[in-house]
Design an enzyme around this catalytic site. Structure first.
Site, PDB file in Angstrom:
ATOM      1  N   TYR A  11       0.951  -1.028  -0.128  1.00  0.00           N
ATOM      2  CA  TYR A  11       0.104  -0.197   0.185  1.00  0.00           C
ATOM      3  C   TYR A  11       0.790   1.720  -0.222  1.00  0.00           C
ATOM      4  CZ  TYR A  11      -3.420   3.466   2.008  1.00  0.00           C
ATOM      5  OH  TYR A  11      -3.729   4.250   1.936  1.00  0.00           O
ATOM      6  N   ILE A  12       1.615   1.437   0.878  1.00  0.00           N
ATOM      7  CA  ILE A  12       2.472   2.814   1.215  1.00  0.00           C
ATOM      8  C   ILE A  12       3.565   2.637   0.104  1.00  0.00           C
ATOM      9  CG2 ILE A  12       3.659   3.774   2.826  1.00  0.00           C
ATOM     10  CD1 ILE A  12       2.101   2.692   5.003  1.00  0.00           C
ATOM     11  N   ASP A  31       9.495  -7.651  -4.039  1.00  0.00           N
ATOM     12  CA  ASP A  31       8.713  -7.763  -3.149  1.00  0.00           C
ATOM     13  C   ASP A  31       8.570  -9.186  -3.393  1.00  0.00           C
ATOM     14  OD1 ASP A  31       5.695  -8.126  -1.505  1.00  0.00           O
ATOM     15  OD2 ASP A  31       6.572  -5.686  -1.836  1.00  0.00           O
ATOM     16  N   SER A 124       6.207   3.993  12.965  1.00  0.00           N
ATOM     17  CA  SER A 124       4.564   3.372  13.264  1.00  0.00           C
ATOM     18  C   SER A 124       5.030   4.237  14.616  1.00  0.00           C
ATOM     19  CB  SER A 124       4.261   1.724  13.777  1.00  0.00           C
ATOM     20  OG  SER A 124       2.708   2.309  14.020  1.00  0.00           O
ATOM     21  N   TYR A 149       3.659  -7.335  16.320  1.00  0.00           N
ATOM     22  CA  TYR A 149       3.489  -6.172  16.011  1.00  0.00           C
ATOM     23  C   TYR A 149       3.937  -5.439  16.221  1.00  0.00           C
ATOM     24  CZ  TYR A 149       3.452  -2.643  12.568  1.00  0.00           C
ATOM     25  OH  TYR A 149       3.426  -0.908  11.481  1.00  0.00           O
ATOM     26  N   LYS A 153       8.769  -3.346  15.542  1.00  0.00           N
ATOM     27  CA  LYS A 153       9.042  -2.105  15.246  1.00  0.00           C
ATOM     28  C   LYS A 153       9.905  -0.772  16.205  1.00  0.00           C
ATOM     29  CE  LYS A 153       6.637  -1.312  10.915  1.00  0.00           C
ATOM     30  NZ  LYS A 153       6.758  -1.577   9.943  1.00  0.00           N
ATOM     31  N   ARG A 292     -12.055  -2.830  21.072  1.00  0.00           N
ATOM     32  CA  ARG A 292     -11.353  -3.738  21.094  1.00  0.00           C
ATOM     33  C   ARG A 292      -9.487  -3.273  22.042  1.00  0.00           C
ATOM     34  NH1 ARG A 292      -8.443  -2.752  15.021  1.00  0.00           N
ATOM     35  NH2 ARG A 292      -7.877  -0.728  15.725  1.00  0.00           N
ATOM     36  N   GLY A 294      -6.776  -3.628  23.263  1.00  0.00           N
ATOM     37  CA  GLY A 294      -5.372  -2.303  23.000  1.00  0.00           C
ATOM     38  C   GLY A 294      -5.444  -0.813  22.863  1.00  0.00           C
TER      39      GLY A 294
HETATM   40  P1  NAD Z   1       1.393  -3.689   3.395  1.00  0.00           P
HETATM   41  O1  NAD Z   1       1.715  -4.996   3.273  1.00  0.00           O
HETATM   42  O2  NAD Z   1       0.806  -3.272   1.995  1.00  0.00           O
HETATM   43  O3  NAD Z   1       3.003  -3.669   2.289  1.00  0.00           O
HETATM   44  C1  NAD Z   1       4.284  -4.356   2.583  1.00  0.00           C
HETATM   45  C2  NAD Z   1       4.504  -5.396   1.361  1.00  0.00           C
HETATM   46  O4  NAD Z   1       5.813  -5.777   2.269  1.00  0.00           O
HETATM   47  C3  NAD Z   1       3.520  -6.432   1.038  1.00  0.00           C
HETATM   48  O5  NAD Z   1       3.932  -5.761  -0.041  1.00  0.00           O
HETATM   49  C4  NAD Z   1       4.250  -7.371   1.771  1.00  0.00           C
HETATM   50  O6  NAD Z   1       3.950  -8.717   0.145  1.00  0.00           O
HETATM   51  C5  NAD Z   1       6.086  -7.499   0.912  1.00  0.00           C
HETATM   52  N1  NAD Z   1       6.659  -7.782   2.162  1.00  0.00           N
HETATM   53  C6  NAD Z   1       5.960  -8.020   3.633  1.00  0.00           C
HETATM   54  N2  NAD Z   1       7.523  -9.333   4.433  1.00  0.00           N
HETATM   55  C7  NAD Z   1       8.188  -9.524   3.063  1.00  0.00           C
HETATM   56  C8  NAD Z   1       9.252 -10.008   2.737  1.00  0.00           C
HETATM   57  N3  NAD Z   1       9.922 -10.835   4.090  1.00  0.00           N
HETATM   58  N4  NAD Z   1       9.931 -10.246   1.672  1.00  0.00           N
HETATM   59  C9  NAD Z   1       9.579  -9.221   0.913  1.00  0.00           C
HETATM   60  N5  NAD Z   1       7.896  -8.651   0.882  1.00  0.00           N
HETATM   61  C10 NAD Z   1       8.052  -8.922   1.984  1.00  0.00           C
HETATM   62  O7  NAD Z   1       1.966  -2.743   4.603  1.00  0.00           O
HETATM   63  P2  NAD Z   1       1.630  -0.999   4.032  1.00  0.00           P
HETATM   64  O8  NAD Z   1       0.641  -0.575   4.905  1.00  0.00           O
HETATM   65  O9  NAD Z   1       2.641  -0.627   2.801  1.00  0.00           O
HETATM   66  O10 NAD Z   1       3.005  -0.709   4.862  1.00  0.00           O
HETATM   67  C11 NAD Z   1       4.368  -0.958   4.813  1.00  0.00           C
HETATM   68  C12 NAD Z   1       5.424  -0.881   6.011  1.00  0.00           C
HETATM   69  O11 NAD Z   1       4.774   0.746   6.719  1.00  0.00           O
HETATM   70  C13 NAD Z   1       4.503  -1.835   7.302  1.00  0.00           C
HETATM   71  O12 NAD Z   1       6.429  -2.068   7.081  1.00  0.00           O
HETATM   72  C14 NAD Z   1       4.184  -1.650   7.861  1.00  0.00           C
HETATM   73  O13 NAD Z   1       3.793  -1.766   9.456  1.00  0.00           O
HETATM   74  C15 NAD Z   1       4.381   0.056   8.064  1.00  0.00           C
HETATM   75  N6  NAD Z   1       3.054   1.052   8.630  1.00  0.00           N
HETATM   76  C16 NAD Z   1       2.341   0.720   8.033  1.00  0.00           C
HETATM   77  C17 NAD Z   1       1.703   1.642   8.954  1.00  0.00           C
HETATM   78  C18 NAD Z   1      -0.271   1.642   7.788  1.00  0.00           C
HETATM   79  O14 NAD Z   1      -1.308   1.501   8.751  1.00  0.00           O
HETATM   80  N7  NAD Z   1      -0.557   1.156   6.467  1.00  0.00           N
HETATM   81  C19 NAD Z   1       1.531   2.072   9.675  1.00  0.00           C
HETATM   82  C20 NAD Z   1       2.731   3.118   9.862  1.00  0.00           C
HETATM   83  C21 NAD Z   1       3.202   1.553   9.765  1.00  0.00           C
HETATM   84  C1  UD1 Z   2      -4.039   0.178  14.361  1.00  0.00           C
HETATM   85  C2  UD1 Z   2      -2.830  -0.318  14.730  1.00  0.00           C
HETATM   86  C3  UD1 Z   2      -1.568  -0.049  14.895  1.00  0.00           C
HETATM   87  C4  UD1 Z   2      -0.792   0.354  13.678  1.00  0.00           C
HETATM   88  C5  UD1 Z   2      -2.126   1.141  12.731  1.00  0.00           C
HETATM   89  C6  UD1 Z   2      -1.561   0.493  11.284  1.00  0.00           C
HETATM   90  C7  UD1 Z   2      -4.037  -1.490  16.906  1.00  0.00           C
HETATM   91  C8  UD1 Z   2      -4.335  -1.580  18.591  1.00  0.00           C
HETATM   92  N1  UD1 Z   2      -2.937  -0.629  16.430  1.00  0.00           N
HETATM   93  O1  UD1 Z   2      -3.890   1.440  14.698  1.00  0.00           O
HETATM   94  O2  UD1 Z   2      -0.211  -0.940  15.925  1.00  0.00           O
HETATM   95  O3  UD1 Z   2       0.421   0.628  13.466  1.00  0.00           O
HETATM   96  O4  UD1 Z   2      -3.402   0.471  13.077  1.00  0.00           O
HETATM   97  O5  UD1 Z   2      -1.766  -1.047  11.107  1.00  0.00           O
HETATM   98  O6  UD1 Z   2      -4.669  -2.324  16.545  1.00  0.00           O
HETATM   99  N2  UD1 Z   2     -11.780   0.181  14.513  1.00  0.00           N
HETATM  100  C9  UD1 Z   2     -13.933   0.626  14.363  1.00  0.00           C
HETATM  101  N3  UD1 Z   2     -14.202  -1.001  13.849  1.00  0.00           N
HETATM  102  C10 UD1 Z   2     -13.036  -0.803  12.845  1.00  0.00           C
HETATM  103  C11 UD1 Z   2     -11.905  -0.699  12.492  1.00  0.00           C
HETATM  104  C12 UD1 Z   2     -11.046  -0.235  13.939  1.00  0.00           C
HETATM  105  O7  UD1 Z   2     -14.256   1.342  15.437  1.00  0.00           O
HETATM  106  O8  UD1 Z   2     -13.633  -2.132  12.271  1.00  0.00           O
HETATM  107  C13 UD1 Z   2     -11.431   1.901  15.128  1.00  0.00           C
HETATM  108  C14 UD1 Z   2     -10.541   1.165  15.823  1.00  0.00           C
HETATM  109  O9  UD1 Z   2     -10.820   1.609  17.256  1.00  0.00           O
HETATM  110  C15 UD1 Z   2      -9.745   3.600  16.032  1.00  0.00           C
HETATM  111  C16 UD1 Z   2     -10.049   3.407  14.668  1.00  0.00           C
HETATM  112  O10 UD1 Z   2     -11.065   3.123  14.063  1.00  0.00           O
HETATM  113  O11 UD1 Z   2     -10.155   3.717  17.098  1.00  0.00           O
HETATM  114  C17 UD1 Z   2      -8.167   3.236  13.685  1.00  0.00           C
HETATM  115  O12 UD1 Z   2      -8.676   1.754  13.834  1.00  0.00           O
HETATM  116  P1  UD1 Z   2      -7.125   1.001  13.131  1.00  0.00           P
HETATM  117  O13 UD1 Z   2      -7.353   2.145  11.475  1.00  0.00           O
HETATM  118  O14 UD1 Z   2      -7.378  -0.198  13.490  1.00  0.00           O
HETATM  119  O15 UD1 Z   2      -6.179   2.048  13.551  1.00  0.00           O
HETATM  120  P2  UD1 Z   2      -5.259   2.068  14.986  1.00  0.00           P
HETATM  121  O16 UD1 Z   2      -5.848   1.274  15.865  1.00  0.00           O
HETATM  122  O17 UD1 Z   2      -5.241   3.985  15.443  1.00  0.00           O
END
Ligand code: NAD
Ligand code: UD1
Length: 341
Positions: A11-12, A31, A124, A149, A153, A292, A294
């Site tokens: 995604y990112i 990937d 994160s 998770y 990080k 939820r 945590g």
């Molecule tokens: P994502 O799952 O869409 O992207 C991660 C990519 O890494 C995927 O395409 C997956 O196939 C690939 N991948 C995982 N393990 C691998 C491996 N061992 N070898 C090769 N490819 C591998 O997730 P995202 O939302 O794009 O997040 C990207 C990064 O940002 C992650 O590290 C995630 O933990 C971090 N992050 C995401 C969020 C969020 O809300 N999306 C928030 C904070 C941090």
């Molecule tokens: C979550 C993770 C966090 C991670 C981030 C990005 C937890 C406790 N935290 O953050 O570690 O870095 O995702 O991947 O899971 N919500 C609802 N209904 C739903 C889904 C979410 O009410 O079906 C609420 C949640 O309670 C929260 C808000 O929406 O208050 C955002 O939730 P979410 O998108 O999962 O993000 P975080 O919990 O902030």
């Protein structure tokens, strides 16, 4: 610069790939498609009108990483590759520690061998843990995480910092994302979670498109203005722009730098539902459910450091985020599996 995006089909990573190319940088992607699909590569190429060098490879596979790093003159590694589902990490902690930590160690070891001295890491807001007051500032210590998770990080940040301390040539930029949502404005790229979405915005979008019956809002008795949790939602294209600034910063600075990537503005779950309805014209059915485990009541970023030092701040608002999430979901009701409508 030539930037290697590990996990760049996710995604990112995919949105960042587009932004990097549009800013004049070149990219290579690796990937294993464990949470993405090769279709993403085609779409990045379609959007940028450029061929994309992409490898299907596991980032934990040292031989494969060395092959890629010797085949290209890479200036900087962006490390997105990781497992990220919080609930799953509680059930399968070893898989999370193995994949996430191993991928980071492998990349660092291969970079050392190939004389690559710059890495931007996807961290994160979760590393602030449960005790720090908000808004979160980069000077605060990392806290206790509520799940494996989050610990991966936190540990990976420590590993990267230690590596930079030991090697004065190394530049490490730790980007602490808040809550990325939204999609590329074309509707060609977006978030495509496998199975039932864990995160709020993909769940809301799937209810709107008819894939899910209703949203359950986790708790409405929090000490917040409307009783639902508040978060700092940030448009994924703003996040992508932050990465471009980070890679440029890393080229000019050694050691470790930490930046929050957030807007500094919290919105509640009900704010998100209302804004989504306003921007899609579709009603989002919801029910209140229990809290939820945590979840923190609220947190958001102090976004000053990135603004002052990277010259970056988010420019898109909540309406932009909801509009683009909906455009993506509407055009790709089943995600990347079917063609874009
Ligand atoms: P994502 O799952 O869409 O992207 C991660 C990519 O890494 C995927 O395409 C997956 O196939 C690939 N991948 C995982 N393990 C691998 C491996 N061992 N070898 C090769 N490819 C591998 O997730 P995202 O939302 O794009 O997040 C990207 C990064 O940002 C992650 O590290 C995630 O933990 C971090 N992050 C995401 C969020 C969020 O809300 N999306 C928030 C904070 C941090
Ligand atoms: C979550 C993770 C966090 C991670 C981030 C990005 C937890 C406790 N935290 O953050 O570690 O870095 O995702 O991947 O899971 N919500 C609802 N209904 C739903 C889904 C979410 O009410 O079906 C609420 C949640 O309670 C929260 C808000 O929406 O208050 C955002 O939730 P979410 O998108 O999962 O993000 P975080 O919990 O902030």
């Amino acid at each position: 610069m030539l930037v290697f995006l590990a996990g760049g089909a996710g995604y990112i990573g995919s949105h960042t790939a587009v932004e990097l190319q549009n800013s004049g940088h070149d990219i290579v992607i690796a990937d294993n498609y464990s949470n993405s699909s090769p279709e993403v590569i085609k779409r990045i190429s379609e959007l940028t009108h450029r061929d994309v060098a992409a490898y299907e490879a596991d980032v934990c596979d040292k031989a494969a990483m060395l092959r890629i790093m010797t085949a290209h003159r890479i200036d900087c590694v962006m490390h997105f590759a990781g497992l990220k589902a919080v609930g799953e990490s509680v059930k399968k902690p070893l898989a999370y520690y193995r994949n996430n930590i191993d991928a980071t160690l492998t990349l660092l070891e291969c970079m050392q061998k190939c004389d690559i001295h710059s890495i931007v890491f996807s961290s994160s807001a979760t590393v602030y843990g449960e005790e720090n007051p908000y808004p979160y500032v980069e000077t605060m210590p990392r806290g206790r995480c509520s799940n494996p998770y989050g610990w991966t990080k936190s540990m990976m940040e420590q590993i990267l910092e230690d590596a930079a301390r030991a090697d004065p040539r190394l530049s490490v930029v730790l980007l602490r994302y808040f809550n990325p949502i939204g999609a590329h404005q074309s509707g060609l790229l977006g978030e495509d979670p496998q199975g039932v979405p864990n995160n709020l915005m993909p769940y809301v979008a799937q209810v709107a498109v008819g894939r899910r019956d209703h949203l359950t809002i986790f708790g409405h008795d929090y000490p917040t203005p409307d009783g639902t949790c508040r978060r700092d939602y940030i448009h994924v294209m703003d996040l992508a722009a932050g990465h471009v600034r980070a890679v440029e910063y890393a080229a000019e600075h050694k050691g470790t730098a930490v930046f929050n990537l957030g807007t500094g503005m919290p919105y509640s779950v009900l704010d998100i539902v209302t804004a989504f309805e306003r921007n899609s014209g579709v009603r989002v059915r919801y029910e209140f459910g229990p809290r939820r485990e945590g979840d923190l009541p609220e947190f958001w970023a102090d976004a000053d450091k990135a603004r002052k030092i990277l010259g970056w701040s988010a420019s898109r608002n909540l309406d932009d985020m909801c509009r683009d999430s909906w455009n993506w979901q509407k055009r790709n009701p089943a995600g990347y599996k079917t063609g874009c409508l």
